[in-house]
Design a protein around this motif. Structure first.
Motif, PDB file in Angstrom:
ATOM      1  N   VAL A 147       0.834  -1.203   0.000  1.00 34.94           N
ATOM      2  CA  VAL A 147       0.000   0.000   0.000  1.00 34.94           C
ATOM      3  C   VAL A 147       0.868   1.252   0.000  1.00 34.94           C
ATOM      4  O   VAL A 147       0.598   2.208  -0.740  1.00 34.94           O
ATOM      5  N   VAL A 148       1.919   1.251   0.801  1.00 37.82           N
ATOM      6  CA  VAL A 148       2.818   2.410   0.865  1.00 37.82           C
ATOM      7  C   VAL A 148       3.493   2.624  -0.489  1.00 37.82           C
ATOM      8  O   VAL A 148       3.570   3.751  -0.988  1.00 37.82           O
ATOM      9  N   GLU A 149       3.978   1.547  -1.104  1.00 38.30           N
ATOM     10  CA  GLU A 149       4.630   1.663  -2.405  1.00 38.30           C
ATOM     11  C   GLU A 149       3.667   2.189  -3.463  1.00 38.30           C
ATOM     12  O   GLU A 149       4.030   3.047  -4.267  1.00 38.30           O
ATOM     13  N   GLU A 150       2.431   1.672  -3.464  1.00 41.42           N
ATOM     14  CA  GLU A 150       1.443   2.132  -4.436  1.00 41.42           C
ATOM     15  C   GLU A 150       1.144   3.618  -4.243  1.00 41.42           C
ATOM     16  O   GLU A 150       0.958   4.348  -5.213  1.00 41.42           O
ATOM     17  N   TRP A 151       1.063   4.066  -2.986  1.00 39.89           N
ATOM     18  CA  TRP A 151       0.776   5.468  -2.717  1.00 39.89           C
ATOM     19  C   TRP A 151       1.898   6.374  -3.236  1.00 39.89           C
ATOM     20  O   TRP A 151       1.648   7.374  -3.884  1.00 39.89           O
ATOM     21  N   PHE A 152       3.137   5.999  -2.940  1.00 41.06           N
ATOM     22  CA  PHE A 152       4.258   6.867  -3.289  1.00 41.06           C
ATOM     23  C   PHE A 152       4.751   6.675  -4.725  1.00 41.06           C
ATOM     24  O   PHE A 152       5.667   7.375  -5.152  1.00 41.06           O
ATOM     25  N   ASP A 153       4.155   5.758  -5.481  1.00 42.72           N
ATOM     26  CA  ASP A 153       4.523   5.597  -6.884  1.00 42.72           C
ATOM     27  C   ASP A 153       4.145   6.812  -7.716  1.00 42.72           C
ATOM     28  O   ASP A 153       4.747   7.073  -8.753  1.00 42.72           O
ATOM     29  N   TYR A 154       3.117   7.545  -7.288  1.00 44.41           N
ATOM     30  CA  TYR A 154       2.638   8.699  -8.035  1.00 44.41           C
ATOM     31  C   TYR A 154       2.745   9.949  -7.172  1.00 44.41           C
ATOM     32  O   TYR A 154       2.432   9.905  -5.986  1.00 44.41           O
ATOM     33  N   ARG A 196       1.694  13.145  -5.311  1.00 40.82           N
ATOM     34  CA  ARG A 196       0.396  13.585  -4.788  1.00 40.82           C
ATOM     35  C   ARG A 196       0.584  14.865  -3.993  1.00 40.82           C
ATOM     36  O   ARG A 196       1.654  15.124  -3.465  1.00 40.82           O
ATOM     37  N   ASP A 197      -0.498  15.595  -3.877  1.00 40.83           N
ATOM     38  CA  ASP A 197      -0.463  16.839  -3.114  1.00 40.83           C
ATOM     39  C   ASP A 197      -0.798  16.620  -1.646  1.00 40.83           C
ATOM     40  O   ASP A 197      -0.566  17.492  -0.826  1.00 40.83           O
ATOM     41  N   THR A 198      -1.377  15.485  -1.321  1.00 39.75           N
ATOM     42  CA  THR A 198      -1.801  15.237   0.058  1.00 39.75           C
ATOM     43  C   THR A 198      -0.725  14.477   0.827  1.00 39.75           C
ATOM     44  O   THR A 198       0.019  13.679   0.260  1.00 39.75           O
ATOM     45  N   TYR A 199      -0.687  14.733   2.113  1.00 40.33           N
ATOM     46  CA  TYR A 199       0.259  14.089   3.022  1.00 40.33           C
ATOM     47  C   TYR A 199      -0.259  12.697   3.374  1.00 40.33           C
ATOM     48  O   TYR A 199      -1.455  12.511   3.592  1.00 40.33           O
ATOM     49  N   PHE A 200       0.598  11.717   3.411  1.00 42.39           N
ATOM     50  CA  PHE A 200       0.218  10.342   3.722  1.00 42.39           C
ATOM     51  C   PHE A 200      -0.040  10.221   5.222  1.00 42.39           C
ATOM     52  O   PHE A 200       0.887  10.256   6.020  1.00 42.39           O
ATOM     53  N   THR A 201      -1.297  10.093   5.595  1.00 36.53           N
ATOM     54  CA  THR A 201      -1.682  10.050   7.000  1.00 36.53           C
ATOM     55  C   THR A 201      -2.123   8.647   7.395  1.00 36.53           C
ATOM     56  O   THR A 201      -2.314   7.781   6.538  1.00 36.53           O
ATOM     57  N   LYS A 202      -2.306   8.461   8.704  1.00 35.59           N
ATOM     58  CA  LYS A 202      -2.830   7.181   9.190  1.00 35.59           C
ATOM     59  C   LYS A 202      -4.196   6.895   8.587  1.00 35.59           C
ATOM     60  O   LYS A 202      -4.494   5.761   8.225  1.00 35.59           O
ATOM     61  N   GLY A 203      -5.033   7.917   8.513  1.00 33.16           N
ATOM     62  CA  GLY A 203      -6.379   7.735   7.961  1.00 33.16           C
ATOM     63  C   GLY A 203      -6.353   7.264   6.522  1.00 33.16           C
ATOM     64  O   GLY A 203      -7.096   6.347   6.145  1.00 33.16           O
TER      65      GLY A 203
END
Length: 146
Positions: free
Chosen positions: A49-56, A58-65
């Protein structure tokens, strides 16, 4: 997931967005994961999940939510997924008929259902390869006068 695995997860997150690696924050993430994902999360799923998120970018900060929502989607713990999975598991006999459709499947039943889905998908893929490529009706020249 054990605390040392959560620390590895948080280290992977901090490597991607330059946040400070802190033991207390890792402990907070660990509590959130255990509370919300009920022992279903594995380090491999979390890192994916972390890798998929940071592959692109984004303007939003990666939060716990955000992380927990993505994990719920990955583990099929969203309300609609739960209803669908419980209904299918009941039909296949993986859970009792009295299992509430709003309650996630037990881990063993969820694993059986995932195995069932994988076998069905593999069978479908095998038939698709045997039958040849799908051709659009627009590419067929049957009965057409020029």
């Amino acid at each position: 997931m054990e605390f040392k695995e959560t620390k590895l997860l948080y280290a992977a997150i901090s490597n991607n967005d330059n946040r400070k690696l802190d033991e207390s924050v890792a402990a907070e993430w660990h509590r959130a994961i255990e509370r919300n994902l009920a022992g279903r999360a594995t380090l491999q799923d979390c890192l994916a999940v972390v890798e998929e998120w940071f592959d692109y970018p984004r303007d939003t900060y990666f939060t716990k939510g955000i992380f927990l929502d993505l994990m719920r989607q990955r583990l099929r713990l969203m309300p609609r997924d739960i209803r669908v999975d419980v209904g299918l598991a009941k039909r296949l006999g993986f859970v009792d008929e009295c299992h509430d459709s709003r309650v996630p499947l037990p881990v063993d039943a969820a694993n059986k259902l995932a195995g069932y889905r994988a076998s069905v998908n593999a069978e479908n893929n095998k038939h698709a390869l045997e039958d040849g490529p799908n051709v659009s009706p627009l590419e067929l020249d049957v009965g057409r006068r020029v």
